[in-house]
Scaffold this motif. Sequence first.
Motif, PDB file in Angstrom:
ATOM      1  N   GLU A  11       0.831  -1.197   0.000  1.00 22.49           N
ATOM      2  CA  GLU A  11       0.000   0.000   0.000  1.00 22.49           C
ATOM      3  C   GLU A  11       0.867   1.249   0.000  1.00 22.49           C
ATOM      4  O   GLU A  11       1.829   1.360   0.757  1.00 22.49           O
ATOM      5  CB  GLU A  11      -0.933   0.001   1.210  1.00 22.49           C
ATOM      6  CG  GLU A  11      -1.984   1.090   1.145  1.00 22.49           C
ATOM      7  CD  GLU A  11      -3.070   0.923   2.198  1.00 22.49           C
ATOM      8  OE1 GLU A  11      -4.135   1.532   2.037  1.00 22.49           O
ATOM      9  OE2 GLU A  11      -2.847   0.177   3.165  1.00 22.49           O
TER      10      GLU A  11
ATOM     11  N   THR B 247       1.302   5.664   0.065  1.00 25.20           N
ATOM     12  CA  THR B 247       0.957   6.693   1.065  1.00 25.20           C
ATOM     13  C   THR B 247      -0.368   7.386   0.756  1.00 25.20           C
ATOM     14  O   THR B 247      -0.991   7.961   1.635  1.00 25.20           O
ATOM     15  CB  THR B 247       2.075   7.755   1.135  1.00 25.20           C
ATOM     16  OG1 THR B 247       2.286   8.276  -0.194  1.00 25.20           O
ATOM     17  CG2 THR B 247       3.367   7.139   1.656  1.00 25.20           C
ATOM     18  N   LYS B 248      -0.831   7.330  -0.512  1.00 25.04           N
ATOM     19  CA  LYS B 248      -2.050   8.045  -0.903  1.00 25.04           C
ATOM     20  C   LYS B 248      -3.203   7.088  -1.247  1.00 25.04           C
ATOM     21  O   LYS B 248      -4.121   7.448  -1.976  1.00 25.04           O
ATOM     22  CB  LYS B 248      -1.760   8.953  -2.103  1.00 25.04           C
ATOM     23  CG  LYS B 248      -0.744  10.047  -1.789  1.00 25.04           C
ATOM     24  CD  LYS B 248      -0.489  10.912  -3.001  1.00 25.04           C
ATOM     25  CE  LYS B 248       0.538  12.004  -2.685  1.00 25.04           C
ATOM     26  NZ  LYS B 248       0.830  12.849  -3.873  1.00 25.04           N
ATOM     27  N   GLY B 249      -3.153   5.865  -0.723  1.00 23.37           N
ATOM     28  CA  GLY B 249      -4.228   4.900  -0.959  1.00 23.37           C
ATOM     29  C   GLY B 249      -4.027   4.049  -2.180  1.00 23.37           C
ATOM     30  O   GLY B 249      -4.756   3.080  -2.404  1.00 23.37           O
TER      31      GLY B 249
ATOM     32  N   LYS C 294     -12.134   4.853  -1.948  1.00 23.31           N
ATOM     33  CA  LYS C 294     -11.061   4.879  -0.945  1.00 23.31           C
ATOM     34  C   LYS C 294     -10.906   3.503  -0.286  1.00 23.31           C
ATOM     35  O   LYS C 294     -11.882   2.870   0.115  1.00 23.31           O
ATOM     36  CB  LYS C 294     -11.389   5.935   0.118  1.00 23.31           C
ATOM     37  CG  LYS C 294     -10.233   6.208   1.070  1.00 23.31           C
ATOM     38  CD  LYS C 294     -10.580   7.345   2.032  1.00 23.31           C
ATOM     39  CE  LYS C 294      -9.424   7.576   3.000  1.00 23.31           C
ATOM     40  NZ  LYS C 294      -9.740   8.655   3.971  1.00 23.31           N
ATOM     41  N   LEU C 295      -9.662   3.061  -0.175  1.00 24.17           N
ATOM     42  CA  LEU C 295      -9.376   1.733   0.379  1.00 24.17           C
ATOM     43  C   LEU C 295      -8.245   1.817   1.396  1.00 24.17           C
ATOM     44  O   LEU C 295      -7.178   2.369   1.105  1.00 24.17           O
ATOM     45  CB  LEU C 295      -8.985   0.760  -0.745  1.00 24.17           C
ATOM     46  CG  LEU C 295      -8.475  -0.618  -0.305  1.00 24.17           C
ATOM     47  CD1 LEU C 295      -9.587  -1.438   0.314  1.00 24.17           C
ATOM     48  CD2 LEU C 295      -7.849  -1.364  -1.485  1.00 24.17           C
ATOM     49  N   ASP C 296      -8.510   1.285   2.582  1.00 26.63           N
ATOM     50  CA  ASP C 296      -7.465   1.114   3.602  1.00 26.63           C
ATOM     51  C   ASP C 296      -7.139  -0.379   3.619  1.00 26.63           C
ATOM     52  O   ASP C 296      -7.862  -1.178   4.220  1.00 26.63           O
ATOM     53  CB  ASP C 296      -7.985   1.588   4.965  1.00 26.63           C
ATOM     54  CG  ASP C 296      -6.907   1.534   6.045  1.00 26.63           C
ATOM     55  OD1 ASP C 296      -5.942   0.758   5.886  1.00 26.63           O
ATOM     56  OD2 ASP C 296      -7.036   2.254   7.053  1.00 26.63           O
ATOM     57  N   LEU C 297      -6.055  -0.751   2.924  1.00 26.52           N
ATOM     58  CA  LEU C 297      -5.741  -2.166   2.736  1.00 26.52           C
ATOM     59  C   LEU C 297      -5.468  -2.872   4.061  1.00 26.52           C
ATOM     60  O   LEU C 297      -5.917  -4.007   4.265  1.00 26.52           O
ATOM     61  CB  LEU C 297      -4.537  -2.308   1.802  1.00 26.52           C
ATOM     62  CG  LEU C 297      -4.243  -3.717   1.276  1.00 26.52           C
ATOM     63  CD1 LEU C 297      -5.450  -4.286   0.544  1.00 26.52           C
ATOM     64  CD2 LEU C 297      -3.022  -3.705   0.358  1.00 26.52           C
ATOM     65  N   ALA C 298      -4.760  -2.204   4.970  1.00 26.61           N
ATOM     66  CA  ALA C 298      -4.461  -2.807   6.274  1.00 26.61           C
ATOM     67  C   ALA C 298      -5.753  -3.096   7.038  1.00 26.61           C
ATOM     68  O   ALA C 298      -5.904  -4.157   7.658  1.00 26.61           O
ATOM     69  CB  ALA C 298      -3.550  -1.892   7.080  1.00 26.61           C
ATOM     70  N   LYS C 299      -6.701  -2.136   6.990  1.00 28.76           N
ATOM     71  CA  LYS C 299      -7.997  -2.322   7.675  1.00 28.76           C
ATOM     72  C   LYS C 299      -8.792  -3.439   7.008  1.00 28.76           C
ATOM     73  O   LYS C 299      -9.429  -4.250   7.691  1.00 28.76           O
ATOM     74  CB  LYS C 299      -8.800  -1.019   7.653  1.00 28.76           C
ATOM     75  CG  LYS C 299     -10.105  -1.091   8.449  1.00 28.76           C
ATOM     76  CD  LYS C 299     -10.822   0.243   8.424  1.00 28.76           C
ATOM     77  CE  LYS C 299     -12.086   0.189   9.270  1.00 28.76           C
ATOM     78  NZ  LYS C 299     -13.044  -0.834   8.838  1.00 28.76           N
ATOM     79  N   TRP C 300      -8.747  -3.505   5.663  1.00 30.34           N
ATOM     80  CA  TRP C 300      -9.468  -4.567   4.947  1.00 30.34           C
ATOM     81  C   TRP C 300      -8.931  -5.926   5.383  1.00 30.34           C
ATOM     82  O   TRP C 300      -9.713  -6.862   5.628  1.00 30.34           O
ATOM     83  CB  TRP C 300      -9.290  -4.389   3.441  1.00 30.34           C
ATOM     84  CG  TRP C 300     -10.111  -5.357   2.643  1.00 30.34           C
ATOM     85  CD1 TRP C 300     -11.359  -5.147   2.150  1.00 30.34           C
ATOM     86  CD2 TRP C 300      -9.760  -6.703   2.289  1.00 30.34           C
ATOM     87  NE1 TRP C 300     -11.818  -6.273   1.506  1.00 30.34           N
ATOM     88  CE2 TRP C 300     -10.859  -7.248   1.572  1.00 30.34           C
ATOM     89  CE3 TRP C 300      -8.652  -7.508   2.506  1.00 30.34           C
ATOM     90  CZ2 TRP C 300     -10.862  -8.545   1.073  1.00 30.34           C
ATOM     91  CZ3 TRP C 300      -8.643  -8.812   2.018  1.00 30.34           C
ATOM     92  CH2 TRP C 300      -9.729  -9.322   1.303  1.00 30.34           C
TER      93      TRP C 300
ATOM     94  N   LYS D 156      -7.451  -6.699   8.221  1.00 33.37           N
ATOM     95  CA  LYS D 156      -7.841  -6.955   9.619  1.00 33.37           C
ATOM     96  C   LYS D 156      -9.310  -7.382   9.697  1.00 33.37           C
ATOM     97  O   LYS D 156      -9.660  -8.349  10.377  1.00 33.37           O
ATOM     98  CB  LYS D 156      -7.617  -5.713  10.479  1.00 33.37           C
ATOM     99  CG  LYS D 156      -7.948  -5.928  11.957  1.00 33.37           C
ATOM    100  CD  LYS D 156      -7.732  -4.653  12.753  1.00 33.37           C
ATOM    101  CE  LYS D 156      -8.064  -4.872  14.230  1.00 33.37           C
ATOM    102  NZ  LYS D 156      -9.447  -5.344  14.452  1.00 33.37           N
TER     103      LYS D 156
END
Length: 540
Positions: free
Chosen positions: A370, A372-374, A393-399, A401
Amino acid sequence: MPKIVLEHVTKRWGNYFGVDDLNLVMEDNSFITLLGPSGCGKTTTLRMIAGLETPTSGKITIGDHVVFDSAAGINVPASKRKVGFLFQNYALWPNMTVYKNISFGLSNIKEEMSLIDYELKNYDTIIKVLSNPKELNRTVMECVDKKGKIDEGRALIHIIDTFEVSIYTAKVLFKAATDKNSEEALLNEYKAKAEEEKTKLTNKGISLSSDYEYIKNGEVIKKNRKLNKEEIDLAVRRVSRIVKIGEFMDRYPSELSGGQQQRVAIARTLAPNPHVLFMDEPLSNLDAKLRLEMRGELQRLHARMGATFVYVTHDQLEAMTLATKICLINNGVLQQYAEPLTVYDKPNNLFVADFVGNPSMNFIEVKAKEGTKGEIKLNLFKDKEVTFVPNTKLDLAKWQKDTADAINENLKKINELKAQKGYIEKQNKDLTFKYHIAKVEEDAVEEGVTLTSDDYVLAVRPEFVKFGKDGRFDALVYSSMPTGMETTVRISIDGYLLTGVMFGGVIYKLDQKIKMDFISDGILLYDRKTGKLVAQGSIK
């Protein structure tokens, strides 16, 4: 027409699960296709709704009526569910005419129905037509042969279809049209009969509704009865108009083509006016051209009837072209339930992505990090690097988890079920779908890989593979297959094969050097470990 609701429906034989905890809502007036590979549970699902198969557990509701509930001990027989069933083989009686094949089931119906005065209804129809006979005369004269003689059979069918009457009324009208001396006499005769019938009803204290139903003391009179021959004939003629087989009534199935036999089977299914129409691969016995024509006919039939259609097929083209929603099943488990274009554009998982679409989806294994800007940095093929930009918008780390938490929660539920008395473990385990990576030289033995959180799969539809001078990847043409309208091209990059589709008849030479690129914001990124969709986006 009613909607159909399935709640936690399961069907198993011992520890083999044909359908596993299926939850589904089929809206009224929808055209639902149950799609999936052979043995996935789609026909079993259809048969459970129809009442031809008894679920192991769960609840099925058709309209306002619960037709099956394992907890409450409810199991309404198939004959009482008011559904029509169209099988893969037409199952027509070879020793019966088309008319008798369609009417056979109608003669066995016995239930509570309104009492209808068909005599007076027919009198009024005859009076109305003969009072202004121009339309009748025109209808009959359209059936004159080259010798100037009226074809009685054709004329009767034409009268039936034009005025929506039974064969018995059509014969009276035909007589009036062909014998001008009897036209006025018949009109006066039926006016007198109508008045006599109305007087009888008045003396009995009976009035009629607009549909000629008997009404007494303000209520429609109903009786547990069979259909009379007038009602049966009207029903047969109604469905024969819908599927356009009125001229075949006196023929036997052996005298009909495959498409005509299919129409007869559809007419027989529609004749009892079912609430829901079930079809189990009804077009599979037809040739490709006829299948295309019959798909169009089924689509128009659904629009005309306003009924709920449930259609089983393993042919994704049929599912895509006919359905308002596709229910995709694998190993008895629902994979995705959505509109056809949603299933095609945004498949839930790798199985759906691979199953839907022809030519098949291109799968490319990638390593992902991932940014720095998504954005997501991808490493693909042997040493190529690209950036995947998600559409939302995607937060890969959150996805990652959230996915891990969902898996753990599911394992917890399974362990709780295992602790319960009577738990039966599923023999046909649900495994993560194993997609195919196409290569110039296929690996003889597949090596085991320890997957990490960086392992993903890029999925690209063939139409998103673009060839041209501005392409950012160097490739070689592996094969080129023009069909006239489009050309399917397979290319090799670092020993990996990708399939692209171009509009028009373009010819490439084998091993020709070519430039390639990925276009569109419909490219998909899947988690390699779970097979689940992560995001849809574009490659920069």
